[in-house]
Design an enzyme around this catalytic site. Structure first.
Site, PDB file in Angstrom:
ATOM      1  N   GLY A 270     -11.238  -1.818  -5.247  1.00 24.17           N
ATOM      2  CA  GLY A 270     -11.127  -1.023  -6.463  1.00 24.17           C
ATOM      3  C   GLY A 270     -11.418  -1.827  -7.712  1.00 24.17           C
TER       4      GLY A 270
ATOM      5  N   GLU B 103      -7.443  -0.726   4.001  1.00 28.47           N
ATOM      6  CA  GLU B 103      -6.393  -1.294   3.147  1.00 28.47           C
ATOM      7  C   GLU B 103      -5.064  -1.328   3.889  1.00 28.47           C
ATOM      8  OE1 GLU B 103      -8.178   0.046  -1.229  1.00 28.47           O
ATOM      9  OE2 GLU B 103      -6.656   1.279  -0.243  1.00 28.47           O
TER      10      GLU B 103
ATOM     11  N   ALA C 135      -3.291   0.283  -6.897  1.00 30.25           N
ATOM     12  CA  ALA C 135      -2.690   1.543  -6.458  1.00 30.25           C
ATOM     13  C   ALA C 135      -3.131   2.652  -7.403  1.00 30.25           C
ATOM     14  CB  ALA C 135      -1.168   1.453  -6.445  1.00 30.25           C
ATOM     15  N   ASP C 136      -3.231   3.856  -6.869  1.00 27.62           N
ATOM     16  CA  ASP C 136      -3.488   5.023  -7.709  1.00 27.62           C
ATOM     17  C   ASP C 136      -2.186   5.525  -8.319  1.00 27.62           C
ATOM     18  OD1 ASP C 136      -6.310   5.144  -7.076  1.00 27.62           O
ATOM     19  OD2 ASP C 136      -5.693   5.769  -5.085  1.00 27.62           O
TER      20      ASP C 136
ATOM     21  N   ASP D  91      -3.650  -5.853  -3.891  1.00 26.40           N
ATOM     22  CA  ASP D  91      -4.419  -4.620  -4.015  1.00 26.40           C
ATOM     23  C   ASP D  91      -3.865  -3.798  -5.171  1.00 26.40           C
ATOM     24  OD1 ASP D  91      -6.325  -2.700  -3.466  1.00 26.40           O
ATOM     25  OD2 ASP D  91      -5.567  -2.190  -1.473  1.00 26.40           O
TER      26      ASP D  91
ATOM     27  N   GLY E  37      -6.268   5.026  -2.086  1.00 32.78           N
ATOM     28  CA  GLY E  37      -7.419   5.640  -1.440  1.00 32.78           C
ATOM     29  C   GLY E  37      -8.411   6.265  -2.386  1.00 32.78           C
ATOM     30  N   GLY E  38      -8.188   6.077  -3.693  1.00 29.53           N
ATOM     31  CA  GLY E  38      -9.152   6.609  -4.650  1.00 29.53           C
ATOM     32  C   GLY E  38     -10.544   6.027  -4.454  1.00 29.53           C
TER      33      GLY E  38
END
Length: 223
Positions: free
Chosen positions: A29, A103, A83-84, A81, A95-96
């Site tokens: 991302g 992931e 996060a949305d 990582d 998962g955006g």
């Protein structure tokens, strides 16, 4: 500071968790891209990285960082990582960027999950952001009907007018209208639906730490 500057701030802050000789798990991302760029400045300290997507692997290699197959490592000390969404307990929607399955696989290898996000991602209850679910194409409509029974509306994610294909060759449903107040139970239930490859609720693999970018600086949340 704008959102882009906040992402840079937390990406830099995540470097404090890197220890010499580590193999680092790396997510996917826009915020993680900034972390990869920051990681390049300390790459001599790394043994390598395990990546959650083809896009991240390409960026890591471009910086001269070795990318290892997940099957080649038994465990990771650290996974970083974005996060949305992230809630006050460290549970997340992810998962955006369509990489949720990989992931979650890399996160499951890690002893510690460090989430890097700007403050707009911090929510009291998960569900404001559309929930990504990776599905086997032939099951998409069946799974959409199951979400409808939960009050959700599932939409097939498109790319260039065609169903998006993940790195795993599957489709993504984005589900709106949910209020996920019991993330652990919800994740377990949806993962058991036939045809679901992976649901974008990260409760079993929740964050250990969240570095939250705010105009006042980085706020560290521990779970």
């Amino acid at each position: 500071m704008n959102q882009d500057q906040l992402k840079t701030l937390v990406a830099q802050a995540a470097l404090q968790y890197i220890e010499p000789g580590q193999i680092v798990g790396v997510g996917t991302g826009s915020t993680v891209n900034k972390f990869i760029d920051a990681l390049a400045t300390v790459k001599e300290r790394l043994r390598g990285a395990v990546s959650s997507s083809e896009a991240s692997s390409e960026r890591l290699r471009a910086h001269g960082i070795e990318v290892l197959d997940a099957n080649a490592v038994e465990s990771l000390a650290l996974y970083v990582d974005g996060a949305d969404e992230i809630d006050p307990h460290g549970c997340m929607i992810k998962g955006g960027g369509a990489a949720l399955t990989r992931e979650k696989i890399v996160a499951a290898l890690a002893e510690r999950f460090v989430c890097i996000a700007d403050e707009s991602k911090y929510v009291p209850v998960l569900g404001r952001f559309a929930l990504p679910v990776e599905v086997i194409p032939m099951a998409a409509q069946q799974i959409a009907r199951r979400f409808a029974a939960h009050g959700g509306v599932a939409t097939l994610r498109l790319q260039g007018g065609q169903p998006l294909r993940t790195d795993n060759g599957q489709h993504i449903l984005d589900v709106t209208g949910l209020c996920i107040d019991e993330p652990l139970a919800f994740e377990s239930e949806v993962n058991n639906w036939p045809g679901v490859v992976c649901v974008g609720v990260f409760a079993h693999q929740k964050a250990s730490v969240c570095l939250l970018g705010t105009p006042e600086g980085v706020r560290t949340l521990r779970f």
